[in-house]
Design a protein around this motif. Sequence first.
Motif, short mmCIF file in Angstrom:
data_model
loop_
_atom_site.label_atom_id
_atom_site.label_comp_id
_atom_site.label_asym_id
_atom_site.label_seq_id
_atom_site.Cartn_x
_atom_site.Cartn_y
_atom_site.Cartn_z
N TYR A 1 0.85 -1.19 0.00
CA TYR A 1 0.00 0.00 0.00
C TYR A 1 0.88 1.25 0.00
CZ TYR A 1 -3.60 -3.31 1.56
OH TYR A 1 -4.46 -4.38 1.66
N ILE B 1 0.67 5.21 1.18
CA ILE B 1 -0.03 6.31 1.83
C ILE B 1 0.50 7.59 1.23
CG2 ILE B 1 -0.31 7.57 4.00
CD1 ILE B 1 -0.45 5.03 5.48
N GLN C 1 -5.15 12.90 3.02
CA GLN C 1 -4.43 11.63 3.02
C GLN C 1 -5.28 10.52 2.42
OE1 GLN C 1 -2.50 10.33 6.76
NE2 GLN C 1 -3.38 8.32 6.39
N THR D 1 -5.04 6.20 0.83
CA THR D 1 -4.29 4.95 0.77
C THR D 1 -4.57 4.28 -0.57
OG1 THR D 1 -4.51 4.68 3.17
CG2 THR D 1 -3.84 2.74 1.89
N TRP E 1 -0.57 4.41 9.52
CA TRP E 1 -1.04 3.09 9.08
C TRP E 1 -1.92 2.44 10.13
CZ3 TRP E 1 -2.25 0.63 5.06
CH2 TRP E 1 -2.42 -0.75 5.06
N VAL F 1 -5.33 3.65 9.60
CA VAL F 1 -5.93 3.02 8.42
C VAL F 1 -6.42 1.61 8.77
CG1 VAL F 1 -5.45 2.12 6.11
CG2 VAL F 1 -4.56 4.35 6.77
#
Length: 314
Positions: free
Chosen positions: A180, A182, A189, A191, A219, A222
């Motif tokens: 992934y 970011i 922001q 992802t 993260w 997320v």
Amino acid sequence: MRADRLVATLLLMQSRGRVTAAEVAGELEVSVATARRDLEALSAAGVPVYPQPGRGGGWSLVGGARTDLSGLTSVEAQALFLLAGPGAAVSPEVRSALRKLVRALPDTFRAQAEAAASAVVVDSARWGGADRERPALVELLQEATVRRRKVRLVYAGRGRERAERLVEPWGLIDKDDLWYLIAGTEAGQRTFRLDRIAEAVVTEEPASRPADFELGEAWRRVVDEVELKRSLVSATVLLEPRFVSVLRSHFGRHCHVEGEAADGRSRVRVAAPAPVMIAQQLAGWGDQVEVVESEPVRAELARIGAELARRYGP
């Protein structure tokens, strides 16, 4: 590259005490003439090195002088080498960096650091699976992140519709063989999954990153958001205590033991994005698992059972 070689030459002298130009050339993969010029440059720069001519001669540090270029403690060095050691098996750059760092460590814990570097091997392939290869885009996006350059992406979203986006790369994450990115966008922001990036071009436009941005913390947020969406529906089940660990391997963090039922079975709550997804995981358990709370999941299990009976029944 010259400064890098000079440091590597100094570290080599520290580890061996005395070296010849030929030994330096072989270790650093340069010509003997280049190695000799580097040794002379160290001496000219005031580093206490001197040549000793004749048989058994070479270059040495005056009085066994040492320079600890790492500043690491013994515990820090071991932790670093345990972490980076597995990467050395697949990356020549990591292998070279560790070799140079070992030479910068004090003698008192150099051997432990070298042992730590070879103490762990990481095999990312699952049993019966093929070796996992790092996506080609990782290196390109890593470079863009380090150089602080914007990247123009052609990205396919959930509906697989493609759109071009200009992003500021902030960091990369490898989670269970899925990568992934970011990044910062006009909308904030975001992802991006690397396997949904159709094209990526690093531009020369400078990218910025918030001063308070921390990749690990970003993260974690997320992950929390995604896992929340993965636990929209829950069900309570009963099963023998010895099977709880197996059930947990199916549902991961969405499996919580709530206690013990009157008959001695464990009472466990499991969750997933939809009732059918819980039922699909539980169907293979047969009557070893009893769903006592969640009518939608019970209905899905009944439907799956009926379908199987129609296809495979007498």
